[in-house]
Design a protein around this motif. Structure first.
Motif, PDB file in Angstrom:
ATOM      1  N   ARG A 107      -3.290   9.687   7.077  1.00 55.94           N
ATOM      2  CA  ARG A 107      -4.087   9.830   5.858  1.00 55.94           C
ATOM      3  C   ARG A 107      -3.314   9.374   4.626  1.00 55.94           C
ATOM      4  NH1 ARG A 107      -5.463  14.912   8.159  1.00 55.94           N
ATOM      5  NH2 ARG A 107      -4.102  15.946   6.654  1.00 55.94           N
TER       6      ARG A 107
ATOM      7  N   LYS B 295      -0.938   7.054   4.544  1.00 50.80           N
ATOM      8  CA  LYS B 295      -0.895   5.599   4.559  1.00 50.80           C
ATOM      9  C   LYS B 295      -2.234   5.010   4.118  1.00 50.80           C
ATOM     10  CE  LYS B 295       2.681   5.025   8.100  1.00 50.80           C
ATOM     11  NZ  LYS B 295       2.979   4.514   9.460  1.00 50.80           N
ATOM     12  N   GLU B 296      -3.338   5.618   4.587  1.00 52.56           N
ATOM     13  CA  GLU B 296      -4.648   5.132   4.174  1.00 52.56           C
ATOM     14  C   GLU B 296      -4.838   5.290   2.668  1.00 52.56           C
ATOM     15  OE1 GLU B 296      -7.384   7.336   6.486  1.00 52.56           O
ATOM     16  OE2 GLU B 296      -7.117   6.123   8.321  1.00 52.56           O
ATOM     17  N   TYR B 297      -4.373   6.424   2.137  1.00 52.96           N
ATOM     18  CA  TYR B 297      -4.479   6.645   0.694  1.00 52.96           C
ATOM     19  C   TYR B 297      -3.653   5.616  -0.071  1.00 52.96           C
ATOM     20  CZ  TYR B 297      -3.787   8.920  -3.828  1.00 52.96           C
ATOM     21  OH  TYR B 297      -3.707   9.177  -5.163  1.00 52.96           O
ATOM     22  N   ASN B 298      -2.399   5.384   0.405  1.00 48.32           N
ATOM     23  CA  ASN B 298      -1.545   4.392  -0.255  1.00 48.32           C
ATOM     24  C   ASN B 298      -2.147   2.995  -0.158  1.00 48.32           C
ATOM     25  OD1 ASN B 298       0.302   6.357  -0.935  1.00 48.32           O
ATOM     26  ND2 ASN B 298       1.588   6.023   0.871  1.00 48.32           N
ATOM     27  N   ALA B 299      -2.767   2.696   1.000  1.00 51.20           N
ATOM     28  CA  ALA B 299      -3.400   1.386   1.167  1.00 51.20           C
ATOM     29  C   ALA B 299      -4.569   1.223   0.193  1.00 51.20           C
ATOM     30  CB  ALA B 299      -3.868   1.212   2.608  1.00 51.20           C
ATOM     31  N   GLN B 300      -5.358   2.290   0.037  1.00 51.05           N
ATOM     32  CA  GLN B 300      -6.468   2.234  -0.907  1.00 51.05           C
ATOM     33  C   GLN B 300      -5.974   2.048  -2.331  1.00 51.05           C
ATOM     34  OE1 GLN B 300      -8.686   5.823  -0.264  1.00 51.05           O
ATOM     35  NE2 GLN B 300      -9.535   5.141   1.712  1.00 51.05           N
ATOM     36  N   ARG B 301      -4.902   2.794  -2.669  1.00 48.90           N
ATOM     37  CA  ARG B 301      -4.327   2.643  -4.005  1.00 48.90           C
ATOM     38  C   ARG B 301      -3.804   1.230  -4.220  1.00 48.90           C
ATOM     39  NH1 ARG B 301      -2.663   7.207  -6.768  1.00 48.90           N
ATOM     40  NH2 ARG B 301      -2.107   5.686  -8.365  1.00 48.90           N
TER      41      ARG B 301
ATOM     42  N   ALA C 148      -4.827  -1.466  -2.676  1.00 43.62           N
ATOM     43  CA  ALA C 148      -5.955  -2.390  -2.763  1.00 43.62           C
ATOM     44  C   ALA C 148      -6.583  -2.349  -4.156  1.00 43.62           C
ATOM     45  CB  ALA C 148      -6.992  -2.033  -1.702  1.00 43.62           C
ATOM     46  N   LEU C 149      -6.723  -1.125  -4.707  1.00 42.60           N
ATOM     47  CA  LEU C 149      -7.276  -1.006  -6.056  1.00 42.60           C
ATOM     48  C   LEU C 149      -6.366  -1.665  -7.084  1.00 42.60           C
ATOM     49  CD1 LEU C 149      -8.582   2.689  -5.974  1.00 42.60           C
ATOM     50  CD2 LEU C 149      -9.947   0.590  -5.940  1.00 42.60           C
TER      51      LEU C 149
ATOM     52  N   LYS D 295      -6.702  -5.343  -6.733  1.00 43.47           N
ATOM     53  CA  LYS D 295      -7.982  -5.771  -7.303  1.00 43.47           C
ATOM     54  C   LYS D 295      -7.904  -5.798  -8.825  1.00 43.47           C
ATOM     55  CE  LYS D 295     -12.911  -4.755  -6.992  1.00 43.47           C
ATOM     56  NZ  LYS D 295     -13.939  -3.836  -6.442  1.00 43.47           N
TER      57      LYS D 295
END
Length: 343
Positions: free
Chosen positions: A207, A209-215, A217-218, A221
């Protein structure tokens, strides 16, 4: 009452009456009665009969219930067909005299060692196993029969000790197995707990890593958005510069092309220069007005001047309209006066 139950009741009564006839004082004489089993229920009805003679019958076994007759002191079972004795024979704690002469016994029950009141024993003419036969001896007289009781009890107590040790060893082994099983159970539970803990940690890490990946990606972007905006600004500035360059190039071209044509009038040349200048100013004003360059410092005065020009034009719109109206009225009056003069 049915015939079978009646006959059973009468048979039982006859046995009781028969046994009653055989009881005298504290003795019950049941020798030579062709018995094939011990009448335990009937003997239990005569607790005062502590001496029982069951010799010279055809008894092959003794029922377990016989061991509940704890009032017995002397029992004679010689000259029968006994092959074994009940396991709980040791319950006869008051038994002092036991005659087992001429039977088919090979061993004695381990509980035999509990007959602590036993003083007399006869085991002659039995196919005893060697160690038991050695302990029993010959038993040819009173003294030897007493010695037989002592030695057999000692022998059976040794067997009892062996049995107790074996049982204790078995219990210890079972306890050890239980302890090992419990240890294995605890180890398995610890492994399962550790596995669950590891799974939770892995899930948490996943979770994270997924949060860091989302951050990330944002952030990427947002960074791309900023780059696009900067690119648009640069493209707007480049477009303005190109437009201005084109205007200047056009001006130069007009000057260069107008040089070899001296015949053209000066008014036409000035008109063209003024037109080109207006076109250039219009392009610059459009770039500063419609693109991202409107926030740049270069475009601020141009946009201000353009706003002022538009405001002035709106203000002069009324004056021009009034002037046109006045001219229209004057022309109308002039035409009317001319018409009158002609008439």
């Amino acid at each position: 009452m049915s015939k079978s139950s009646s006959s059973s009741s009468s048979s039982s009564s006859s046995k009781v009456l028969h046994l009653k006839d055989k009881v005298s004082g504290n003795e019950a004489d049941l020798a030579l009665c062709n018995l094939t089993e011990v009448p335990v229920r009937e003997l239990a009805l005569f607790p005062k009969a502590t001496v029982v003679d069951l010799s010279c019958n055809n008894i092959t076994s003794i029922p377990p219930e016989f061991c509940s007759l704890i009032h017995l002191v002397k029992v004679d079972l010689s000259k029968n067909q006994l092959t074994c004795l009940p396991d709980d024979l040791g319950n006869l704690v008051n038994l002092q005299h036991l005659d087992l002469y001429n039977n088919k016994l090979t061993v004695l029950p381990v509980s035999f060692s509990q007959l602590r009141s036993l003083k007399w024993l006869d085991l002659k003419d039995n196919p005893l196993e060697p160690d038991l036969a050695k302990a029993a001896g010959d038993c040819l007289d009173e003294k030897q029969c007493k010695q037989c009781a002592t030695k057999v009890l000692h022998h059976m107590r040794a067997i009892q000790d062996d049995v107790d040790r074996a049982r204790e060893k078995r219990l210890l082994k079972e306890k050890e197995l239980g302890r090992k099983k419990e240890v294995k159970q605890r180890e398995r539970e610890a492994r399962e707990k550790e596995a669950r803990k590891r799974e939770k940690a892995e899930e948490k890490e996943k979770r994270r890593k997924e949060y860091n990946a989302q951050r990330a990606a944002l952030a990427a972007k947002e960074q791309q958005k900023k780059k696009n905006e900067e690119k648009k600004k640069k493209n707007g500035q480049a477009a303005g510069m190109v437009l201005m360059s084109n205007v200047l190039s056009a001006d130069k071209k007009v000057v260069v092309e107008s040089a070899p044509k001296p015949r053209r009038s000066l008014v036409g040349l000035l008109f063209k220069l003024l037109l080109l200048l207006l076109l250039g100013l219009a392009g610059v004003a459009a770039s500063c007005r419609l693109t991202e360059l409107q926030r740049e410092a270069v475009c601020v005065p141009i946009n201000a001047a353009l706003d002022d020009g538009l405001s002035w034009a709106r203000e002069q719109e009324g004056v021009v309209r009034q002037l046109v109206q006045n001219l229209s009225t004057a022309a109308k009056e002039f035409l009317e006066s001319t018409q009158t003069s002609k008439n």
